[in-house]
Design an enzyme around this catalytic site. Structure first.
Site, PDB file in Angstrom:
ATOM      1  N   ASN A  12      16.253  35.465  57.873  1.00  9.68           N
ATOM      2  CA  ASN A  12      15.732  35.481  56.812  1.00  9.68           C
ATOM      3  C   ASN A  12      17.207  35.865  55.645  1.00  9.68           C
ATOM      4  O   ASN A  12      18.353  36.295  55.756  1.00  9.68           O
ATOM      5  CB  ASN A  12      15.183  37.683  56.558  1.00  9.68           C
ATOM      6  N   ASP A  14      16.897  36.357  52.014  1.00  8.83           N
ATOM      7  CA  ASP A  14      17.233  37.515  50.833  1.00  8.83           C
ATOM      8  C   ASP A  14      18.481  37.467  50.582  1.00  8.83           C
ATOM      9  O   ASP A  14      18.456  37.577  48.977  1.00  8.83           O
ATOM     10  CB  ASP A  14      16.323  38.805  51.603  1.00  8.83           C
ATOM     11  N   HIS A  15      19.262  37.816  51.531  1.00  5.46           N
ATOM     12  CA  HIS A  15      20.484  38.602  50.579  1.00  5.46           C
ATOM     13  C   HIS A  15      21.614  37.867  50.345  1.00  5.46           C
ATOM     14  O   HIS A  15      22.390  37.903  49.634  1.00  5.46           O
ATOM     15  CB  HIS A  15      21.106  39.884  52.225  1.00  5.46           C
ATOM     16  N   HIS A  48      11.164  37.381  51.286  1.00  6.04           N
ATOM     17  CA  HIS A  48      10.789  38.040  50.795  1.00  6.04           C
ATOM     18  C   HIS A  48      10.726  38.277  49.426  1.00  6.04           C
ATOM     19  O   HIS A  48      11.503  38.399  48.808  1.00  6.04           O
ATOM     20  CB  HIS A  48      10.955  39.422  51.286  1.00  6.04           C
ATOM     21  N   ARG A  50       9.140  39.995  46.653  1.00  4.97           N
ATOM     22  CA  ARG A  50       9.093  41.334  46.378  1.00  4.97           C
ATOM     23  C   ARG A  50       8.630  41.334  44.783  1.00  4.97           C
ATOM     24  O   ARG A  50       9.175  40.263  44.113  1.00  4.97           O
ATOM     25  CB  ARG A  50      10.539  42.577  45.960  1.00  4.97           C
ATOM     26  N   ARG A  54      13.285  41.012  42.976  1.00  9.39           N
ATOM     27  CA  ARG A  54      15.207  41.389  42.797  1.00  9.39           C
ATOM     28  C   ARG A  54      16.036  40.969  43.454  1.00  9.39           C
ATOM     29  O   ARG A  54      17.354  40.584  43.452  1.00  9.39           O
ATOM     30  CB  ARG A  54      15.332  43.306  43.747  1.00  9.39           C
ATOM     31  N   GLU A  75       7.494  36.159  53.890  1.00 12.70           N
ATOM     32  CA  GLU A  75       7.163  38.032  53.161  1.00 12.70           C
ATOM     33  C   GLU A  75       6.901  38.321  52.179  1.00 12.70           C
ATOM     34  O   GLU A  75       7.248  38.055  51.037  1.00 12.70           O
ATOM     35  CB  GLU A  75       8.087  38.489  53.978  1.00 12.70           C
ATOM     36  N   THR A 106      12.463  47.211  53.022  1.00 13.47           N
ATOM     37  CA  THR A 106      10.788  47.697  53.923  1.00 13.47           C
ATOM     38  C   THR A 106      11.463  48.909  54.543  1.00 13.47           C
ATOM     39  O   THR A 106      11.064  48.770  55.925  1.00 13.47           O
ATOM     40  CB  THR A 106       9.771  46.568  54.502  1.00 13.47           C
ATOM     41  N   GLU A 156       3.892  41.972  63.606  1.00 12.04           N
ATOM     42  CA  GLU A 156       5.639  41.595  64.004  1.00 12.04           C
ATOM     43  C   GLU A 156       5.583  43.095  64.242  1.00 12.04           C
ATOM     44  O   GLU A 156       5.882  44.529  62.573  1.00 12.04           O
ATOM     45  CB  GLU A 156       6.153  41.537  62.547  1.00 12.04           C
ATOM     46  N   HIS A 199      14.095  43.628  62.215  1.00 11.51           N
ATOM     47  CA  HIS A 199      13.995  45.227  60.451  1.00 11.51           C
ATOM     48  C   HIS A 199      15.612  45.656  61.467  1.00 11.51           C
ATOM     49  O   HIS A 199      15.115  46.190  62.625  1.00 11.51           O
ATOM     50  CB  HIS A 199      13.511  45.684  59.968  1.00 11.51           C
TER      51      HIS A 199
HETATM   52  N1  PXP Z   1      10.951  41.472  58.593  1.00 11.22           N
HETATM   53  C1  PXP Z   1      10.628  42.030  57.859  1.00 11.22           C
HETATM   54  C2  PXP Z   1       8.939  42.509  57.760  1.00 11.22           C
HETATM   55  C3  PXP Z   1      10.975  42.886  56.701  1.00 11.22           C
HETATM   56  O1  PXP Z   1      10.783  43.198  55.629  1.00 11.22           O
HETATM   57  C4  PXP Z   1      12.672  42.260  56.790  1.00 11.22           C
HETATM   58  C5  PXP Z   1      13.523  42.411  55.588  1.00 11.22           C
HETATM   59  O2  PXP Z   1      13.464  42.149  54.970  1.00 11.22           O
HETATM   60  C6  PXP Z   1      13.192  41.708  58.001  1.00 11.22           C
HETATM   61  C7  PXP Z   1      12.358  41.563  59.065  1.00 11.22           C
HETATM   62  C8  PXP Z   1      14.522  41.487  58.262  1.00 11.22           C
HETATM   63  O3  PXP Z   1      15.183  42.876  58.308  1.00 11.22           O
HETATM   64  P1  PXP Z   1      16.857  42.977  58.043  1.00 11.22           P
HETATM   65  O4  PXP Z   1      17.164  42.482  57.079  1.00 11.22           O
HETATM   66  O5  PXP Z   1      17.949  44.326  57.999  1.00 11.22           O
HETATM   67  O6  PXP Z   1      17.353  41.986  59.487  1.00 11.22           O
END
Ligand code: PXP
Length: 251
Positions: A12, A14-15, A48, A50, A54, A75, A106, A156, A199
């Site tokens: 993922n 996102d960050h 994701h 959102r 963000r 996502e 989430t 998931e 997560h």
């Molecule tokens: N799976 C889902 C559905 C999520 O919402 C997230 C966080 O965006 C993740 C996995 C990944 O979580 P983390 O960033 O804590 O590893």
């Protein structure tokens, strides 16, 4: 335990976008991170979009859809706006998550059982477009059964609570939560659902989750992007891969 073959790793990113957006520049570029993740052994990329944009933005999703050679797991919340974007982009998979504007991440699973009629139509439209739909849920049997009933292909399982308990040193409670996740995975697989999990996973807590035989894929983001600061994204992913394989008895 741990004998059911190789686990897929979805990274993922996102960050990477969170860091970019902190300065309003074009870097660091989430697509570049995704391409590097692919080269470092990721089996898929998760991002994701959102409602408040963000971190990942619409243009990032377009770039990821066009620019990576591994499956894109899109996502999002189950809103009309997101459905229109999904039907236009047609990613490999869509993971439907609950979303609250005020949350930091989430926090819980989707209430599939409480929204079954609407979600049946929502998921059906995506499935008809060839998108593999995953429901991000807790291990509650009612949510797992509802996910099967509405025609989702994948669940998931939310590992956030397990991860938090483990990080707080509450080992017994973490073990109870892990057992519930494992039981949920067994139920989901028995209903014909593919099981993913994610997560809050880190090097320290990933192995017991990776050892659940029904789990086919882990989605991991925040920890890997943080760890990339210290060892680089490629090596950070490779180490996660190594731990997942070890948990599966493959190392
Ligand atoms: N799976 C889902 C559905 C999520 O919402 C997230 C966080 O965006 C993740 C996995 C990944 O979580 P983390 O960033 O804590 O590893």
């Amino acid at each position: 335990m741990g004998t059911s073959g190789k686990l897929r790793l979805g990274v993922n990113i996102d960050h990477v976008a969170t860091v970019r957006n902190a300065r309003g520049t074009a870097w660091p570029d989430p697509l570049r991170a995704a391409i590097l993740a692919e080269a470092s052994g990721a089996d898929g990329i998760t991002a994701h979009l959102r409602e408040d944009r963000r971190h990942i933005r619409d243009a990032d999703m377009e770039a990821l859809r066009a620019g990576i050679g591994i499956p894109l797991n899109f996502e999002c919340a189950a809103t009309d706006e997101m459905q229109a974007i999904l039907l236009r982009l047609k990613p490999h998979a869509a993971c439907l998550v609950p979303e609250k504007r005020e949350e930091r991440t989430t926090e819980g699973g989707l209430d599939v059982a409480g929204d079954q009629a609407r979600l049946t139509r929502y998921v059906g439209a995506l499935r008809d477009a060839g998108i593999r739909v995953s429901m991000f849920i807790g291990h509650d049997p009612a949510q797992i059964e509802a996910s099967a009933a509405i025609g989702a292909a994948v669940v998931e399982l939310h590992t956030g609570h397990y991860s938090d308990l483990d990080a707080e040193g509450r080992a017994e409670e973490a073990a109870v939560e892990l057992a519930a996740l494992s039981k949920g995975a067994t139920l989901a697989a028995s209903l014909g659902l593919e099981v993913h999990a994610g997560h809050g996973l880190t090097y320290e807590n990933v192995e017991p989750v990776a050892a659940i035989p029904e789990v086919m894929e882990l989605n991991i983001g925040h920890f890997l992007v943080g760890e990339a600061l210290f060892r680089g994204l490629g090596p950070a992913i490779e180490e996660m891969r190594r731990r997942m394989d070890a948990a599966r008895g493959l190392a």
